[in-house]
Scaffold this motif. Structure first.
Motif, mmCIF file in Angstrom:
data_model
loop_
_atom_site.group_PDB
_atom_site.id
_atom_site.type_symbol
_atom_site.label_atom_id
_atom_site.label_comp_id
_atom_site.label_asym_id
_atom_site.label_seq_id
_atom_site.Cartn_x
_atom_site.Cartn_y
_atom_site.Cartn_z
ATOM 1 N N ARG A 1 0.814 -1.226 0.000
ATOM 2 C CA ARG A 1 0.000 0.000 0.000
ATOM 3 C C ARG A 1 0.843 1.269 0.000
ATOM 4 N NH1 ARG A 1 -3.802 -0.933 3.869
ATOM 5 N NH2 ARG A 1 -2.982 -2.975 4.241
ATOM 6 N N SER A 2 2.055 1.202 0.509
ATOM 7 C CA SER A 2 2.891 2.401 0.542
ATOM 8 C C SER A 2 3.189 2.904 -0.877
ATOM 9 C CB SER A 2 4.200 2.135 1.294
ATOM 10 O OG SER A 2 4.978 1.157 0.636
ATOM 11 N N PHE A 3 3.219 2.004 -1.857
ATOM 12 C CA PHE A 3 3.430 2.410 -3.245
ATOM 13 C C PHE A 3 2.158 3.015 -3.848
ATOM 14 C CE2 PHE A 3 6.569 -1.103 -2.818
ATOM 15 C CZ PHE A 3 7.703 -0.325 -2.957
ATOM 16 N N LEU A 4 0.996 2.548 -3.356
ATOM 17 C CA LEU A 4 -0.263 3.006 -3.942
ATOM 18 C C LEU A 4 -0.724 4.356 -3.405
ATOM 19 C CD1 LEU A 4 -2.360 -0.258 -4.197
ATOM 20 C CD2 LEU A 4 -0.748 0.737 -5.802
ATOM 21 N N ARG A 5 -0.270 4.724 -2.207
ATOM 22 C CA ARG A 5 -0.713 6.003 -1.622
ATOM 23 C C ARG A 5 -0.467 7.183 -2.550
ATOM 24 N NH1 ARG A 5 1.714 4.231 3.557
ATOM 25 N NH2 ARG A 5 0.001 3.290 4.672
ATOM 26 N N ALA A 6 0.673 7.194 -3.215
ATOM 27 C CA ALA A 6 1.043 8.333 -4.064
ATOM 28 C C ALA A 6 0.964 7.981 -5.552
ATOM 29 C CB ALA A 6 2.448 8.801 -3.713
ATOM 30 N N LEU A 7 0.275 6.911 -5.869
ATOM 31 C CA LEU A 7 0.255 6.403 -7.234
ATOM 32 C C LEU A 7 -0.165 7.451 -8.261
ATOM 33 C CD1 LEU A 7 0.621 3.874 -8.982
ATOM 34 C CD2 LEU A 7 -1.743 3.289 -8.495
ATOM 35 N N ASN A 8 -1.161 8.258 -7.935
ATOM 36 C CA ASN A 8 -1.677 9.224 -8.896
ATOM 37 C C ASN A 8 -0.926 10.552 -8.894
ATOM 38 O OD1 ASN A 8 -4.057 7.347 -8.123
ATOM 39 N ND2 ASN A 8 -4.619 8.224 -10.095
ATOM 40 N N SER A 9 -0.112 10.793 -7.867
ATOM 41 C CA SER A 9 0.524 12.106 -7.762
ATOM 42 C C SER A 9 2.047 12.084 -7.867
ATOM 43 C CB SER A 9 0.128 12.762 -6.437
ATOM 44 O OG SER A 9 0.557 11.954 -5.352
ATOM 45 N N ASP A 10 2.651 10.939 -7.705
ATOM 46 C CA ASP A 10 4.109 10.838 -7.677
ATOM 47 C C ASP A 10 4.592 9.965 -8.837
ATOM 48 O OD1 ASP A 10 6.790 10.381 -7.168
ATOM 49 O OD2 ASP A 10 6.481 9.708 -5.107
ATOM 50 N N PRO A 11 5.270 10.544 -9.814
ATOM 51 C CA PRO A 11 5.748 9.757 -10.959
ATOM 52 C C PRO A 11 6.670 8.605 -10.553
ATOM 53 C CG PRO A 11 6.016 12.107 -11.381
ATOM 54 C CD PRO A 11 5.592 11.964 -9.948
ATOM 55 N N GLN A 12 7.429 8.774 -9.475
ATOM 56 C CA GLN A 12 8.318 7.699 -9.038
ATOM 57 C C GLN A 12 7.518 6.525 -8.474
ATOM 58 O OE1 GLN A 12 11.068 9.694 -6.394
ATOM 59 N NE2 GLN A 12 12.498 10.078 -8.074
ATOM 60 N N ALA A 13 6.462 6.819 -7.706
ATOM 61 C CA ALA A 13 5.609 5.748 -7.176
ATOM 62 C C ALA A 13 4.961 4.982 -8.321
ATOM 63 C CB ALA A 13 4.550 6.321 -6.241
ATOM 64 N N ARG A 14 4.478 5.723 -9.320
ATOM 65 C CA ARG A 14 3.865 5.060 -10.481
ATOM 66 C C ARG A 14 4.894 4.205 -11.221
ATOM 67 N NH1 ARG A 14 -0.339 7.026 -15.043
ATOM 68 N NH2 ARG A 14 0.088 5.343 -16.501
ATOM 69 N N ALA A 15 6.102 4.710 -11.388
ATOM 70 C CA ALA A 15 7.149 3.946 -12.065
ATOM 71 C C ALA A 15 7.450 2.651 -11.321
ATOM 72 C CB ALA A 15 8.412 4.798 -12.218
ATOM 73 N N LEU A 16 7.492 2.703 -9.992
ATOM 74 C CA LEU A 16 7.755 1.493 -9.205
ATOM 75 C C LEU A 16 6.630 0.477 -9.363
ATOM 76 C CD1 LEU A 16 9.268 3.041 -5.960
ATOM 77 C CD2 LEU A 16 10.428 1.574 -7.617
ATOM 78 N N VAL A 17 5.385 0.947 -9.327
ATOM 79 C CA VAL A 17 4.251 0.034 -9.499
ATOM 80 C C VAL A 17 4.282 -0.585 -10.894
ATOM 81 C CG1 VAL A 17 1.726 -0.098 -9.646
ATOM 82 C CG2 VAL A 17 2.804 1.127 -7.748
ATOM 83 N N GLU A 18 4.549 0.225 -11.911
ATOM 84 C CA GLU A 18 4.643 -0.306 -13.277
ATOM 85 C C GLU A 18 5.755 -1.342 -13.382
ATOM 86 O OE1 GLU A 18 5.077 3.195 -15.691
ATOM 87 O OE2 GLU A 18 2.910 3.520 -15.797
ATOM 88 N N ALA A 19 6.884 -1.093 -12.726
ATOM 89 C CA ALA A 19 8.010 -2.034 -12.763
ATOM 90 C C ALA A 19 7.659 -3.346 -12.062
ATOM 91 C CB ALA A 19 9.240 -1.394 -12.132
ATOM 92 N N ILE A 20 6.987 -3.248 -10.919
ATOM 93 C CA ILE A 20 6.584 -4.463 -10.189
ATOM 94 C C ILE A 20 5.609 -5.274 -11.036
ATOM 95 C CG2 ILE A 20 5.331 -5.338 -8.176
ATOM 96 C CD1 ILE A 20 6.524 -2.898 -6.625
ATOM 97 N N LEU A 21 4.639 -4.593 -11.660
ATOM 98 C CA LEU A 21 3.675 -5.292 -12.510
ATOM 99 C C LEU A 21 4.370 -5.969 -13.689
ATOM 100 C CD1 LEU A 21 0.797 -2.662 -12.446
ATOM 101 C CD2 LEU A 21 0.691 -4.999 -11.522
ATOM 102 N N ALA A 22 5.289 -5.278 -14.345
ATOM 103 C CA ALA A 22 6.005 -5.851 -15.485
ATOM 104 C C ALA A 22 6.851 -7.048 -15.051
ATOM 105 C CB ALA A 22 6.881 -4.783 -16.143
ATOM 106 N N MET A 23 7.541 -6.911 -13.920
ATOM 107 C CA MET A 23 8.365 -8.003 -13.414
ATOM 108 C C MET A 23 7.497 -9.214 -13.092
ATOM 109 S SD MET A 23 10.543 -8.279 -9.921
ATOM 110 C CE MET A 23 8.986 -8.189 -9.054
#
Length: 147
Positions: free
Chosen positions: A54-76
């Motif tokens: 959840r710590s990655f999702l809190r800033a998902l819509n506002s923080d480009p770095q959080a979104r990049a990490l989520v995208e990377a986890i999903l791709a991996m």
């Protein structure tokens, strides 16, 4: 299971996980990315699902770095053949973005509060009866049960 459990006594834990897998038990890596991860070890462990913390999702819509990490986890996870659960979905915006990023499973307060096993079972039966009557699938990410 959290990453911390793997660090404590990895040898015995992996043997136990392999025995459980042989019996048909599916396993979820919880709070992924919050402990001292060794991504190389993830390749050899018998997990079926990775929960994005959840710590990655809190800033998902506002923080480009959080979104990049989520995208990377999903791709991996996709590349490793693992399912993913977005944990801690609290806003419609988070849900919409996870749907856009093709995260198939989600859980969080937006979708429901934690419930007892009896309440969860009753809700599942209600949803199953409703979908049978309506004969159409629920679109978007799916709700993951607590665990």
């Amino acid at each position: 299971m959290t990453e911390g459990v793997l660090v404590a006594d990895a040898g015995d834990v992996v043997k136990t996980m392999q025995a459980l897998r042989a019996m048909g038990v599916r396993m979820v890596l919880d709070d992924f990315g919050t402990a001292n991860s060794n991504l190389g070890r993830l390749r050899g462990l018998p997990f079926d699902v990775v929960k994005i913390d959840r710590s990655f999702l809190r800033a998902l819509n506002s923080d480009p770095q959080a979104r990049a990490l989520v995208e990377a986890i999903l791709a991996m996870a996709r590349a490793l053949g693992l399912e993913t659960i977005g944990e801690g979905v609290e806003t419609a915006e988070q849900l919409a973005l996870l749907d856009h990023l093709q995260c198939r499973w989600v859980q969080g307060y937006l979708l429901g509060r934690p419930a007892s096993s009896a309440q969860t079972r009753d809700q599942i039966w209600k949803l199953a009866a409703s979908s049978t009557r309506n004969e159409k699938a629920i679109p978007g990410p799916r709700l993951a049960t607590r665990g």
